[in-house]
Every structure is written in C-alpha cells, then in structure tokens.
Design an enzyme around this catalytic site. Structure first.
Site, PDB file in Angstrom:
ATOM      1  N   LYS A 179      12.721 -13.862 -12.465  1.00 55.06           N
ATOM      2  CA  LYS A 179      12.434 -12.776 -13.312  1.00 55.06           C
ATOM      3  C   LYS A 179      11.437 -13.069 -14.343  1.00 55.06           C
ATOM      4  CE  LYS A 179      13.542  -9.689 -11.783  1.00 55.06           C
ATOM      5  NZ  LYS A 179      14.260  -9.929 -10.458  1.00 55.06           N
ATOM      6  N   GLU A 215      17.449 -16.737 -10.246  1.00 55.13           N
ATOM      7  CA  GLU A 215      17.061 -15.387 -10.406  1.00 55.13           C
ATOM      8  C   GLU A 215      16.527 -15.041 -11.590  1.00 55.13           C
ATOM      9  OE1 GLU A 215      16.593 -12.947  -8.628  1.00 55.13           O
ATOM     10  OE2 GLU A 215      16.477 -11.310  -9.837  1.00 55.13           O
ATOM     11  N   ASN A 232      -1.130   1.627   6.018  1.00 58.73           N
ATOM     12  CA  ASN A 232      -0.189   0.689   5.261  1.00 58.73           C
ATOM     13  C   ASN A 232       0.351  -0.254   6.131  1.00 58.73           C
ATOM     14  OD1 ASN A 232       1.827  -0.892   3.989  1.00 58.73           O
ATOM     15  ND2 ASN A 232       3.190   0.974   3.862  1.00 58.73           N
ATOM     16  N   GLY A 233       0.008  -1.588   6.163  1.00 59.85           N
ATOM     17  CA  GLY A 233       0.449  -2.555   7.014  1.00 59.85           C
ATOM     18  C   GLY A 233      -0.661  -3.591   7.625  1.00 59.85           C
ATOM     19  N   GLU A 263       7.928 -13.790 -12.780  1.00 57.36           N
ATOM     20  CA  GLU A 263       6.908 -12.618 -12.311  1.00 57.36           C
ATOM     21  C   GLU A 263       6.662 -11.553 -13.138  1.00 57.36           C
ATOM     22  OE1 GLU A 263       9.149 -10.000  -9.302  1.00 57.36           O
ATOM     23  OE2 GLU A 263      11.263 -10.733 -10.503  1.00 57.36           O
ATOM     24  N   LYS A 290       6.101  -3.770  -4.424  1.00 57.86           N
ATOM     25  CA  LYS A 290       7.609  -3.673  -4.560  1.00 57.86           C
ATOM     26  C   LYS A 290       8.240  -3.821  -3.022  1.00 57.86           C
ATOM     27  CE  LYS A 290      11.362  -2.028  -6.343  1.00 57.86           C
ATOM     28  NZ  LYS A 290      12.056  -3.001  -7.385  1.00 57.86           N
ATOM     29  N   CYS A 348       0.855  -1.199   0.152  1.00 58.99           N
ATOM     30  CA  CYS A 348       0.082  -0.207  -0.090  1.00 58.99           C
ATOM     31  C   CYS A 348       0.727   1.242   0.091  1.00 58.99           C
ATOM     32  CB  CYS A 348      -1.150   0.000   1.108  1.00 58.99           C
ATOM     33  SG  CYS A 348      -1.965  -1.412   1.435  1.00 58.99           S
ATOM     34  N   HIS A 403      15.779 -36.392 -11.597  1.00 57.73           N
ATOM     35  CA  HIS A 403      15.066 -37.273 -10.321  1.00 57.73           C
ATOM     36  C   HIS A 403      13.668 -36.989 -10.054  1.00 57.73           C
ATOM     37  CE1 HIS A 403      18.828 -38.640  -8.891  1.00 57.73           C
ATOM     38  NE2 HIS A 403      19.510 -37.441  -8.894  1.00 57.73           N
ATOM     39  N   ARG A 407       4.856   0.447  -5.991  1.00 56.69           N
ATOM     40  CA  ARG A 407       4.608  -0.360  -4.903  1.00 56.69           C
ATOM     41  C   ARG A 407       3.705  -1.673  -5.077  1.00 56.69           C
ATOM     42  NH1 ARG A 407       6.616   1.914  -0.366  1.00 56.69           N
ATOM     43  NH2 ARG A 407       5.317   1.100   1.289  1.00 56.69           N
ATOM     44  N   TRP A 452      -2.943  -2.726  -1.785  1.00 62.28           N
ATOM     45  CA  TRP A 452      -2.518  -3.828  -2.099  1.00 62.28           C
ATOM     46  C   TRP A 452      -3.435  -5.002  -1.171  1.00 62.28           C
ATOM     47  CZ3 TRP A 452      -0.011  -8.251  -0.510  1.00 62.28           C
ATOM     48  CH2 TRP A 452       0.610  -9.233  -1.178  1.00 62.28           C
TER      49      TRP A 452
HETATM   50  C1  F6R Z   1      11.845  -9.599  -7.600  1.00 60.96           C
HETATM   51  C2  F6R Z   1      11.717  -8.834  -6.136  1.00 60.96           C
HETATM   52  C3  F6R Z   1      11.632  -9.505  -5.025  1.00 60.96           C
HETATM   53  C4  F6R Z   1      12.457  -8.782  -3.738  1.00 60.96           C
HETATM   54  C5  F6R Z   1      11.972  -9.113  -2.483  1.00 60.96           C
HETATM   55  C6  F6R Z   1      12.755  -8.539  -1.223  1.00 60.96           C
HETATM   56  O1  F6R Z   1      12.012  -9.138  -8.546  1.00 60.96           O
HETATM   57  O2  F6R Z   1      12.179  -7.623  -6.438  1.00 60.96           O
HETATM   58  O3  F6R Z   1      11.572 -10.920  -4.896  1.00 60.96           O
HETATM   59  O4  F6R Z   1      13.710  -9.126  -3.992  1.00 60.96           O
HETATM   60  O5  F6R Z   1      10.617  -9.120  -2.281  1.00 60.96           O
HETATM   61  O6  F6R Z   1      12.693  -7.366  -1.282  1.00 60.96           O
HETATM   62  P1  F6R Z   1      13.536  -6.469  -0.400  1.00 60.96           P
HETATM   63  O7  F6R Z   1      14.727  -6.389  -1.305  1.00 60.96           O
HETATM   64  O8  F6R Z   1      12.930  -4.886  -0.558  1.00 60.96           O
HETATM   65  O9  F6R Z   1      13.694  -6.824   0.874  1.00 60.96           O
END
Ligand code: F6R
Length: 600
Positions: free
Chosen positions: A479, A475, A98-99, A482, A595, A2, A498, A28, A74
């Site tokens: 990417k 990773e 937010n929270g 997502e 985010k 949020c 396996h 976000r 969110w």
């Molecule tokens: C993927 C991504 C998330 C963050 C994760 C941790 O692209 O951005 O997997 O890496 O939510 O977020 P931070 O780094 O802000 O703790």
C-alpha cells in the site's frame, strides 16, 4: 488497464458521452487518451498524452455526433505519446483496443507486404490494418472481424467503426467488454461505471462474440456469425459508487466503507450458525490440500488464509503468485482445491492459472468482486465479495472483503476438521457482530497523520512481522509503495539480520506488526535489534504494554486470530494514505499502475 467507451445514438451526444465514460474509467489507470467521432460523414480523431483533461481541451463539444469510440491507454507496446494513443485508423477502419496482440510482429510483416505502412509502435495498429485488409477483401465487415479474430492471438476487446457505415461494432476475447442500451442510445464499455450515468442494465459478451450497434438495432452474433441473445444483467451498485461523496480521495472513501462492506459480505454467507456456512459455502469435506493463487494484494489475502487454514484447520496450503503458478510444475490431485482470488475477475495471470487447474480437472473456487467477470464465469464455483465498485487503484475494501470470505472458509474448514470447539465458535460470532464498530473506531483514530509527518520524507521504510503478521506487513508495504512511491520492503522479522539490517541507520522507519501471542517475544527481539541501530519504530499491535522498544504505538483491539487481520489492516492502509497525502501524490491514480491487469 486501457478503457474503452463507444456510443451510437439519436441524441447525438457522442463527444460528451465518450468523455464522461472515459472519466468514469479513469480508475483503470492510463497515460494517454483519445477519441474518434463521426463529424459530417468524416471520422475525426483527436488524441493526447496525459490526462483526459488534456484531451477535453482539444474538443469542440458543440459538435453534434451520433457515433464515436474513445480510449484511455495504459502503454504496453511503445511509449505513452500521441502517435501510440488510440484510436488507430488504417484504410477505412478505426479501432480502440484493450489487451495484447501476441503475434503482431508476424502479422505486421505480412501486412507490410500487402502495402500497409505503420505510424505507431502499437500492436493495435496492426489489428486495425488486419481488419481493414480483410474488409477490403471480403466487403463484409462482420465477416472481416470474424476472420480477424481467428488470426489475432492474445487478448482483445475491440471497439470498431468503419468509414461510411453508421454502425458501431465490438468483439472481445479474454478482455472485458459490456454493452448497454438506454432509450435511443447504445454504448460499449470496458466496465459498468462508464454507463452508470445512463443505466444500470447491461449485457456481457462471451469470448469471440461480435456485437453490432446501430441507431435502431442491437444485434449479438457468436463467432460463427449466428444471431444470439444475451441475458440482461443488473448492476447492484449505484452511481454514488463513482462519486467521492465529500472525501478527498476514493481511497479514503473506500477505507471508510470497509465496516459496511465486511458486514454485507459476511452476512451474505453467514448468519452466525454453522448450518449457514454449510449451506452457503461450497462443500469442502473432501479436500486434503489447497492451492491459493492470486496477484498483488489478492495474493496477500491468500497468504493470510494460508496461515489461518494451516495453523488452525491443519490443512496444507500452497499460496502462489499467479504469474509463477501458471508456468510452473504444480503437484495436485483429486483432493486438491484451487482457490483463485481477484477483485476485478479479469487479471490475466490469475485467469490463466484458473484455466490451468481446470484443464487438469482440478476443482476450482473463485473469490471475486466484479459480477460476470471472466474468472467468475469460468470457475467451478464463485463466491462474490460484496465490496461494490472499487475506484481507487490501490485496493482497500476489496482486500478486506476478500479477507472476510477467506476467514469464513478457514472457520468452516476448522469446524470440518474439529479444530475449534463450540465456545470458540460462539466467541467468534460475537466478535464478528462487533467488528464493524471496532473497524470504525480504528478508522477514526487520530494518530495516523502525526506518525506520517515523522516518516513521509524518508526514502526507505521497512515492515516487519512473523507468520500472519508478516502477511499483513506485505500488504502494508505494498500500500505504501504504490501510492507514496517510497521504497518499502516487508520482511519476516527473523530474516532481517540475514542481510537487510545493513540498511538500517539512524531514524530508518520500521513498521512492526505483532498480533500473534505465540511469536510476540520473538518479534520484539527483532525490533530491539533494529532499535539498537537507530531505527524509528512504529508498532502496530493488539496489546497495551510497549514503550522502550518502540517510538510510536498503534493499539488495535485483540480479537480471535480468524478475524484479527480485518482490524490489523486499517492502520496500515491509513498510514500509507497519510504519507502519500503529505507527499502530494496522486493517490487514486498512482503512476504506472492499472486497476485491472488484463495483460500478463
Ligand atoms: C494493489 C492492488 C493490486 C491487485 C492485483 C490483483 O493495491 O490493487 O496488487 O490486488 O493487481 O488484482 P485483482 O484482485 O483484480 O486480480
């Protein structure tokens, strides 16, 4: 997660300020948006499911208002719809939040017994009713907010307005909130981009602090309602970080910023001499083992660091997902260093893991992007990456910047434990100087779009690699899934047979990564096993010879393993980007994602 924006100002530009602030916080992640504003002594509330554009269509921007709060939600408690969207109003109090309020069910029952009726499924409406109830009782809004903060369990940043009171109030606990002032206008926001249009100066609230903003005054209180002062912070980036500058997407812009970001980050700590590593990085001599704790992509950088530190410096490293670490039995001692990694510095599970280590009196080191964030403030020592503001939900430049600091830590540890000689150190220094150029060439490689064309309609894509290449596979796979919504899994190459190889059929895409000479032939054998079953193999490797066992080959320059991952990641980011673009996905704001994950 949020986003909150609040405004009070003589200019009476509340509606446009709130909307532009919310737009700046879109990164976000959210699924509904709303605003409450003062309109001729009455508080009007307008909320919409979906994007801010939907909300904008409902607003009459000709209305002059001097006080407003806005929100992007969110969904956590209750689906994304207009009723659950914020702001919520109960009695005389209107709030955005937010929270997560963990004890909202218990509070709800008590408030229902007092006569409150609830329309939404949210925890926020309960917090709102609680503040209203206390306000009716105490007749003092500051006191009501303070008392409410003792009764609310969980995390919250709240923006609050009250009927017939020309003031804006805010409180925070374990959720980010900043305050800013520019001439006759004052703002609260979840993050700096919301206020950058007006100022780059801001104040950070400590947990439990309450702030009161009026047209003429800004007053900070601690949780005992004593007036306090806060130091002004200056945001190092600029408003350009919030613009696409000609790129189709923020993600692409941020991928292109990586050569500069790693240069800025590395140069900040390392001038090519061992002395600079000694001086600018914490003293690591006493540590015999390391725990690295993080979530998502940050966890993946931890896995890379684990391999580097264990393989080269010879120190045992446990790398754990924060949401597991915080609840598990952990074995550490006074020779353990706990490293937490977080772009936002607000990730709830990572923060909780940090607090767990601190409660056990274990030394903690944080690697963080956002200056002044909770993790940065609470760790014993914080190293900032110099990524600047990252807008795209899918992290790219922050990931690479994290890798760059972790590489320096690994190099420092390898030097402490005499695992690398002078010659290798000098080679690394030379290669680091050339790293930005190598990254730029890889970013400009023209292969990604053509390869993406061959795979973007597939439903499943697998990534393979061993050791450090497996960490990179994870990773790459994250990417892709997502932003393109294609089901994708990363496997340690030897593990595929396996079980999972049963899923490989004609033309199943396999993205294989090979940068480690020691296990190159082993991974090639695994690739051949998939090829024999019809897989379409895309190889990302740092050697030239290829052909019979792959269909497409992306060659990256071969450099020292300490810094190789910063090159390996580029094709993986751009393949994911091109696939998502071909699929027409909302690349910068993937569905369901946030985010900054401030709830567990
Ligand atoms: C993927 C991504 C998330 C963050 C994760 C941790 O692209 O951005 O997997 O890496 O939510 O977020 P931070 O780094 O802000 O703790």
């Amino acid at each position: 997660m949020c986003g909150i924006v609040g405004y009070i100002g003589k200019e009476q530009k509340a509606l446009e300020t709130i909307i532009s602030g919310l737009e700046a916080l879109e990164y976000r992640g959210y699924d509904s948006a709303g605003i409450a504003y003062l309109n001729n002594n009455h508080i009007d509330i307008i909320k919409k499911k979906g994007r801010i554009d939907q909300l904008k269509k409902q607003l009459d921007f000709k209305i002059k208002s001097k006080l407003a709060i806005g929100h992007t939600r969110w969904a956590t408690h209750g689906e994304a719809n207009e009723i659950n969207a914020h702001p919520h109003k109960c009695g005389q109090v209107t709030i955005v939040h937010n929270g997560i309020i963990e004890n909202y069910i218990e509070l709800k029952q008590k408030l229902e017994n007092k006569g409150y009726q609830f329309k939404s499924q949210t925890d926020t409406e309960i917090a709102c009713a609680l503040i209203d109830y206390l306000y009716q009782k105490e007749k003092n809004i500051l006191k009501a907010i303070q008392t409410a903060s003792h009764k609310l369990h969980g995390s919250y940043a709240l923006g609050i307005i009250v009927d017939n009171d020309n003031s804006l109030y805010a409180i925070r606990k374990a959720s980010p909130l900043i305050v800013a002032v520019k001439d006759g206008e004052k703002f609260i926001a979840s993050d700096v981009p919301a206020i950058l249009k007006y100022t780059n100066e801001y104040y950070l609230l400590e947990d439990g602090d309450i702030v009161n903003l009026t047209e003429d005054n800004l007053t900070f209180y601690n949780n005992d309602l004593e007036k306090i002062e806060h130091e002004k912070m200056i945001f190092e980036g600029n408003i350009e970080s919030g613009k696409k500058n000609g790129y189709d997407h923020f993600m692409l812009k941020e991928i292109n910023e990586q050569p500069k970001v790693i240069l800025d980050t590395i140069n900040f700590y390392f001038d090519g001499s061992l002395e600079s590593l000694k001086k600018n990085l914490p003293n690591l001599n006493k540590y015999q083992n390391i725990h690295i704790v993080a979530c998502g992509s940050a966890y993946h950088t931890g896995l890379v660091a684990k391999t580097l530190i264990e393989e080269i410096a010879g120190l045992p490293v446990m790398c754990e997902i924060a949401s597991e670490y915080r609840y598990k039995r952990v074995f550490y001692n006074d020779k353990t260093l706990v490293i937490v990694i977080s772009q936002s510095g607000e990730t709830a599970d990572t923060l909780a893991s940090l607090r767990k280590a601190k409660d056990d009196h274990i030394d903690t080191l944080a690697i963080v992007n956002v200056v002044g964030s909770s993790i940065a403030r609470e760790a014993d020592c914080t190293l900032y990456i110099k990524a600047g503001c990252e807008i795209a939900v899918a992290t790219t430049k922050a990931y690479t910047a994290q890798l760059s600091i972790l590489s320096l830590i690994a190099i420092k540890l390898a030097c402490i434990h005499q695992q690398i000689d002078k010659k290798r150190f000098e080679t690394i220094v030379k290669e680091i100087k050339n790293l930005p150029n190598m990254m730029t060439s890889l970013i400009n490689n023209k292969q990604y779009h053509d390869i993406a064309l061959k795979i973007y309609q597939r439903e499943d894509i697998f990534y393979l690699g061993r050791k450090i290449d497996y960490a990179m596979s994870m990773e790459g796979s994250l990417k892709l899934k997502e932003i393109s919504y294609i089901n994708s899994v990363a496997y340690a190459a030897g593990e595929l047979k396996h079980g999972t190889i049963s899923l490989v059929e004609d033309k199943t895409p396999i993205i294989a990564i090979i940068t480690d000479d020691e296990i190159k032939n082993k991974t090639i054998s695994n690739i051949k096993e998939t090829k024999a079953r019809g897989a379409y193999v895309i190889l990302v490797s740092n050697y030239e010879e290829h052909d019979q066992y792959c269909d497409d080959n992306i060659v990256i320059p071969k450099i020292d393993p300490f810094i190789q991952p910063m090159l390996t990641i580029i094709p993986l980011q751009l393949l994911a980007y091109e696939v998502a673009k071909l699929k027409g996905c909302d690349i910068d704001k993937p569905r369901n994602l946030a985010k900054s994950v401030t709830v567990e």
